[in-house]
Write a protein that holds these residues in place. Structure first.
Motif, PDB file in Angstrom:
ATOM      1  N   SER A   1      -8.245  -9.381   0.516  1.00  0.00           N
ATOM      2  CA  SER A   1      -8.299  -8.087   1.191  1.00  0.00           C
ATOM      3  C   SER A   1      -6.908  -7.466   1.217  1.00  0.00           C
ATOM      4  O   SER A   1      -5.896  -8.170   1.084  1.00  0.00           O
ATOM      5  CB  SER A   1      -8.830  -8.257   2.614  1.00  0.00           C
ATOM      6  OG  SER A   1      -8.017  -9.179   3.325  1.00  0.00           O
ATOM      7  N   PRO A   2      -6.818  -6.143   1.363  1.00  0.00           N
ATOM      8  CA  PRO A   2      -5.507  -5.483   1.393  1.00  0.00           C
ATOM      9  C   PRO A   2      -4.633  -6.055   2.503  1.00  0.00           C
ATOM     10  O   PRO A   2      -5.124  -6.387   3.585  1.00  0.00           O
ATOM     11  CB  PRO A   2      -5.855  -4.023   1.658  1.00  0.00           C
ATOM     12  CG  PRO A   2      -7.274  -3.883   1.249  1.00  0.00           C
ATOM     13  CD  PRO A   2      -7.923  -5.189   1.526  1.00  0.00           C
TER      14      PRO A   2
ATOM     15  N   PHE B   1      -5.121   1.142   4.665  1.00  0.00           N
ATOM     16  CA  PHE B   1      -6.019   0.201   3.998  1.00  0.00           C
ATOM     17  C   PHE B   1      -7.488   0.504   4.297  1.00  0.00           C
ATOM     18  O   PHE B   1      -8.374   0.080   3.557  1.00  0.00           O
ATOM     19  CB  PHE B   1      -5.707  -1.235   4.430  1.00  0.00           C
ATOM     20  CG  PHE B   1      -4.368  -1.728   3.960  1.00  0.00           C
ATOM     21  CD1 PHE B   1      -3.838  -1.301   2.752  1.00  0.00           C
ATOM     22  CD2 PHE B   1      -3.636  -2.626   4.720  1.00  0.00           C
ATOM     23  CE1 PHE B   1      -2.602  -1.752   2.311  1.00  0.00           C
ATOM     24  CE2 PHE B   1      -2.411  -3.097   4.285  1.00  0.00           C
ATOM     25  CZ  PHE B   1      -1.891  -2.659   3.081  1.00  0.00           C
TER      26      PHE B   1
ATOM     27  N   GLY C   1       0.830  -1.203   0.000  1.00  0.00           N
ATOM     28  CA  GLY C   1       0.000   0.000   0.000  1.00  0.00           C
ATOM     29  C   GLY C   1       0.859   1.246   0.000  1.00  0.00           C
ATOM     30  O   GLY C   1       2.022   1.231  -0.378  1.00  0.00           O
TER      31      GLY C   1
ATOM     32  N   HIS D   1      -2.690  -6.156   8.140  1.00  0.00           N
ATOM     33  CA  HIS D   1      -3.670  -5.179   7.668  1.00  0.00           C
ATOM     34  C   HIS D   1      -3.430  -3.809   8.299  1.00  0.00           C
ATOM     35  O   HIS D   1      -4.234  -2.900   8.141  1.00  0.00           O
ATOM     36  CB  HIS D   1      -5.088  -5.672   7.975  1.00  0.00           C
ATOM     37  CG  HIS D   1      -6.164  -4.941   7.247  1.00  0.00           C
ATOM     38  ND1 HIS D   1      -6.859  -3.891   7.809  1.00  0.00           N
ATOM     39  CD2 HIS D   1      -6.651  -5.072   5.998  1.00  0.00           C
ATOM     40  CE1 HIS D   1      -7.757  -3.428   6.948  1.00  0.00           C
ATOM     41  NE2 HIS D   1      -7.632  -4.123   5.834  1.00  0.00           N
TER      42      HIS D   1
ATOM     43  N   ILE E   1      -4.904   0.565  -2.339  1.00  0.00           N
ATOM     44  CA  ILE E   1      -5.001  -0.831  -2.744  1.00  0.00           C
ATOM     45  C   ILE E   1      -4.619  -0.964  -4.215  1.00  0.00           C
ATOM     46  O   ILE E   1      -5.340  -0.488  -5.097  1.00  0.00           O
ATOM     47  CB  ILE E   1      -6.432  -1.359  -2.509  1.00  0.00           C
ATOM     48  CG1 ILE E   1      -6.853  -1.108  -1.054  1.00  0.00           C
ATOM     49  CG2 ILE E   1      -6.517  -2.830  -2.834  1.00  0.00           C
ATOM     50  CD1 ILE E   1      -8.316  -1.340  -0.791  1.00  0.00           C
TER      51      ILE E   1
END
Length: 664
Positions: free
Chosen positions: A252-253, A535, A220, A275, A229
Motif C-alpha cells: 500500500s502507499p 494517498f 507521493g 500513510h 502512487i
C-alpha cells in the motif's frame, strides 16, 4: 593476575556493544533532510544533500567512525590542493577549510542551492532548482551501490550520483523516471513553460545487488493518472535508464519507509511507514530473483512507525531496524532496536533504551530528520540525532554503536511487540466516530431556538466541541440543500489537514467525514504544497485556500479549486468524489493559485473569477465554461484585497477590489 586482567578487558569490550556514544567530535551544520551512507572504498561515512544555509561544504565525511567530520572538498589540482584540505577557486577564492563553515561568496549565497560553480563539472551537487527550504530533502531516496562505490539519488525528478573516491557528482539524464517524465522542479513550482510540476517526496531507494539495479518504491506528491502512487521502479545502472515494473501485488502507499537489501536471501525488506492518516507496521519482502512483492505475517512485529532506520549488517548478515517516529505521547522518549530474520520471518527486540540513555533521538520528531543511519563493514553504525547541546533543527550530532544483533530481549519482544498488523492513528478528535458520538440537539427545539433569534443581533452558538487547529485563510460555504456550513481552512503556517469540517445547524454540532491526511515535514509550513493528491486521492491543503471553495446549487455539491484541478466534494458522504479531477478554470501557470480565485454561488451554478476572467460551472459537462466578457478590463483578483458576491435583486455579480487604499 594476568588472567584477571584479560577477563576484565573482555568485559569492558562486551559492555560497549549495543551502546551509543558520540561520534565525530564536532557538529555538522546541516539542518534539514541530508543523506548518510558508508563508502567501503574510502572507509568513510558520507553526509550530503539537505538544506545547508551556507553552513558547511556540500559533502562532509567521517573517516572510519573516528576523528572529526571534514569537508570533502573536490580533488582537482586546478582548483586547490586536497593535501592541505583546502580548495581554491581561481575566480572566487577559497571555498572552505577542512572543518567548519564554508565561505559564502556573494549576496545570500548558499552552497548546493545555486549553480555557483556550474562551469566546474562535478564540484557542487547538481542544481536542483531549489528555492524553498525543504526542496533538497533526501528522505530515503538515495542508496549506496557497493559494486561501483557510488551513491545514487533520485531527487526533484533528477537522477544523479556521487562518487566518494573522486568526490564528483554526475547527473544522469533519463527520458522516463518515477515521476512520469515531468521536468525537474523543487516540489510544487513552475517550469520554463509556466506549467505546474511536482517531484516525488518521502520515497525510498535500495540497491539490488542481484540484478545490479536500483529499486524505488514509496513516496507521493505526484501528478499522475493513478494519483500520487508511483509503484515499483527500477534503474539499470548499466544502461542508465528507469523502467516501471508491472506487478499484480504491491504494498500500500506509504512515506518514510526505508528498504534494505539482504545479500544472503537476495531480497529487499520493507517495514511500516506513514500513510499520512495513520502509521503502519506491516512487513514486505521484494524477491530480487522474481521481482515479486510478498506480504509477510510474522508472529511478533514492532509497533507502527515511520522514519526509522533499516540497515543490513554486512558482518553478521542481519537486518536491524531502529528508531522512527510514532503517535504515542512519549514517542520522543522511546528508542528501540529490532532484528528481522528473513529465513525465519521473525522480529526480535534487541534493546529498548531508557529515557536517560544516550541515543540519537529527535526531540522535535520531524519526519524528515528520522532514520538517518549507515553501517560500516565491521557492523558499527553511525546515526544522526539531536546535538548533545541543542536540537537537531539547528545543530545535529552524530552517534556511533557497535551492534551485536545476536543479543535479543525475549521478554521485551513479547512486551513491546504486537501479534498482528496494526494501524496507529492520531488522537480521537481526528476520528469521525468521535464527532458522531457527540450529543446532538433535538431538531424541533433547535428550530424553535433558531427562530427566536432576534433580527440584527448576533447570538453565540456553542456546539459541544469544535475542530481544533488554526483553520485561518480559508473558505466557508453554505449548503442550503442540507442546512449546513462547510469549512475549508488552514495551509501555510496554519492547520494543514485535508479534512473539511461540516457544521450541522439543526443538530448544533460539527462532523468530519474521514481522518485527515497531513503533509509531513511541511505540516504547519506547507509552502509550497507537497503535491496535488494524498494517498487517498484527496487534495492536500494548499497554501491559504482563500475563497477558493464554492457551493454549486445545480449539482448540489461543493467545488474546491486548487492549482491545476477542481475537486468535487459530496456533503452526503462528507468526502471528495473519487477521481473528480476537473481542470481548473485556467489550468496553467500561477494564475490558478488559490489567491487568484474569487468564487460565489449563483442560481445558474458556481461562478469563479480567475484573475480577471469569469467562469461558470456547467452541470452538463462538469467543466468550467468561460463567459463572454466586455467593458473595462477588471483588476486582477487577489484574495487579500478583493471579494465578490451574487446580487439576486439585479441578477449580477458584484466585484469589490482594493488597491493602495482605493476601493473599486
Amino acid at each position: 593476575m594476568l588472567k584477571l586482567f584479560l577477563l576484565l578487558s573482555v568485559t569492558v569490550i562486551i559492555g560497549q556493544v549495543n551502546t551509543w556514544s558520540p561520534a565525530g567530535g564536532n557538529t555538522l551544520g546541516r539542518w534539514f533532510g541530508p543523506a548518510l551512507v558508508y563508502s567501503h572504498k574510502t572507509d568513510e561515512f558520507v553526509l550530503t544533500m539537505g538544506s545547508q544555509k551556507s553552513k558547511v561544504y556540500t559533502v562532509q565525511v567521517l573517516p572510519s567512525a573516528n576523528g572529526k567530520w571534514i569537508n570533502a572538498l573536490p580533488n582537482d589540482s586546478l582548483y586547490g590542493s586536497v593535501a592541505n584540505a583546502n580548495s581554491v577557486d581561481s575566480a572566487n577564492g577559497k571555498w572552505a577549510d577542512s572543518t567548519g563553515s564554508a565561505y559564502s561568496i556573494g549576496t545570500n549565497d548558499q552552497f548546493g542551492w545555486r549553480p555557483r560553480f556550474a562551469n566546474v563539472k562535478g564540484y557542487l551537487r547538481p542544481n536542483l532548482n531549489c528555492d524553498d527550504f525543504g526542496a533538497v530533502t533526501a528522505y530515503s531516496q538515495f542508496c549506496y551501490n557497493r559494486d561501483d562505490g557510488k551513491v545514487y539519488f533520485y531527487l526533484n525528478n533528477q537522477t544523479f550520483t556521487y562518487d566518494p573516491e573522486t568526490r564528483l557528482f554526475d547527473t544522469l539524464t533519463t527520458a522516463v523516471h518515477p515521476n512520469n517524465g515531468n521536468l525537474p522542479n523543487a516540489g510544487m513550482g513552475f517550469d520554463k513553460n509556466n506549467k505546474t510540476v511536482y517531484a516525488l517526496r518521502w520515497g525510498s531507494l535500495c540497491y539490488d545487488a542481484y540484478n545490479k539495479e536500483i529499486v524505488a518504491f514509496g513516496g507521493g506528491g505526484l501528478d499522475q493518472p493513478l494519483g500520487s502512487i508511483p509503484g515499483t521502479w527500477v534503474f539499470n545502472t548499466t544502461t542508465k535508464s528507469w523502467s516501471k515494473l508491472t506487478q499484480s501485488v504491491v504494498p500500500s502507499p506509504r512515506a518514510h519507509s526505508p528498504m534494505v537489501y539482504d545479500s544472503v536471501n537476495r531480497c529487499i525488506v520493507m517495514f511500516g511507514g506513514d500513510h499520512l492518516d495513520c502509521l503502519m507496521n506491516d512487513t514486505w519482502i521484494y524477491d530480487c530473483v522474481t521481482k515479486v512483492w510478498t506480504k509477510k505475517n510474522p508472529t511478533v512485529r514492532p509497533k507502527p512507525r515511520a522514519g526509522h532506520a533499516l540497515i543490513y549488517l554486512p558482518k553478521s548478515k542481519k537486518i536491524v531496524m531502529m528508531g522512527g517516529y510514532r503517535f504515542e505521547a512519549n514517542q520522543t522518549n522511546e528508542f528501540e532496536m529490532w532484528v528481522y530474520s528473513v529465513s525465519e520471518n521473525s522480529w526480535s527486540l534487541i534493546k529498548r533504551f531508557a529515557t536517560s540513555d544516550l541515543r540519537p533521538k529527535l526531540t522535535l520528531m520531524k519526519p524528515a530528520f528520522c532514520g538517518l543511519a549507515a553501517v560500516n563493514s565491521g557492523d558499527t553504525v553511525v546515526a544522526i540525532g539531536d546535538s548533545i547541546l541543542s536540537d537537531f533543527s539547528n545543530n545535529p550530532y552524530a552517534y556511533k554503536m557497535a551492534i551485536d544483533a545476536s543479543v535479543t530481549d525475549v521478554q521485551g519482544t513479547a512486551q513491546y511487540g504486537l501479534s498482528r498488523d496494526t494501524l496507529a492513528v492520531a488522537g480521537a478528535t481526528y476520528d469521525p466516530a468521535y464527532w458522531y458520538g457527540l450529543t446532538k440537539s433535538d431538531s424541533a427545539s433547535r428550530e424553535t431556538a433558531l427562530s427566536a433569534i432576534p433580527q440584527n443581533a448576533w447570538t453565540l452558538v456553542s456546539p459541544p466541541a469544535t475542530p481544533g487547529g488554526d483553520r485561518t485563510w480559508g473558505s466557508i460555504v453554505m449548503d442550503t440543500e442540507r442546512d449546513r456550513i462547510i469549512k475549508r481552512g488552514g495551509g501555510h503556517a496554519a492547520y494543514c489537514g485535508s479534512d473539511l469540517p461540516n457544521y450541522f445547524i439543526t443538530e448544533n454540532r460539527w462532523n468530519i467525514g474521514y481522518r485527515p491526511e497531513f503533509p509531513l515535514e511541511m505540516n504547519g509550513n506547507n509552502e509550497p504544497s507537497p503535491g496535488p493528491f494524498t494517498f487517498n486521492d484527496r487534495p492536500f491543503m494548499p497554501t491559504h485556500p482563500v475563497k477558493a471553495m464554492v457551493y454549486d446549487p445545480i449539482i448540489k455539491k461543493a467545488l474546491l479549486i486548487e492549482l491545476l484541478y477542481t475537486y468535487v466534494y459530496d456533503p452526503d458522504s462528507m468526502d471528495f468524489v473519487k477521481g473528480s479531477r476537473i481542470p481548473a478554470p485556467v489550468p496553467s501557470g500561477g494564475s490558478q493559485s488559490t489567491y487568484g480565485q474569487g468564487t460565489c454561488t449563483t442560481p445558474y451554478g458556481a461562478y469563479d473569477l480567475c484573475v480577471n476572467q469569469g467562469y461558470l460551472f456547467s452541470a452538463d459537462s462538469m467543466r468550467w465554461r468561460k463567459l463572454p466578457q466586455t467593458g473595462v478590463t477588471l483588476p486582477n483578483y487577489y484574495a487579500d484585497c478583493a471579494g465578490l458576491t451574487y446580487d439576486s435583486k439585479r441578477d449580477r455579480i458584484v466585484y469589490a477590489h482594493q488597491a493602495y487604499g482605493n476601493m473599486t
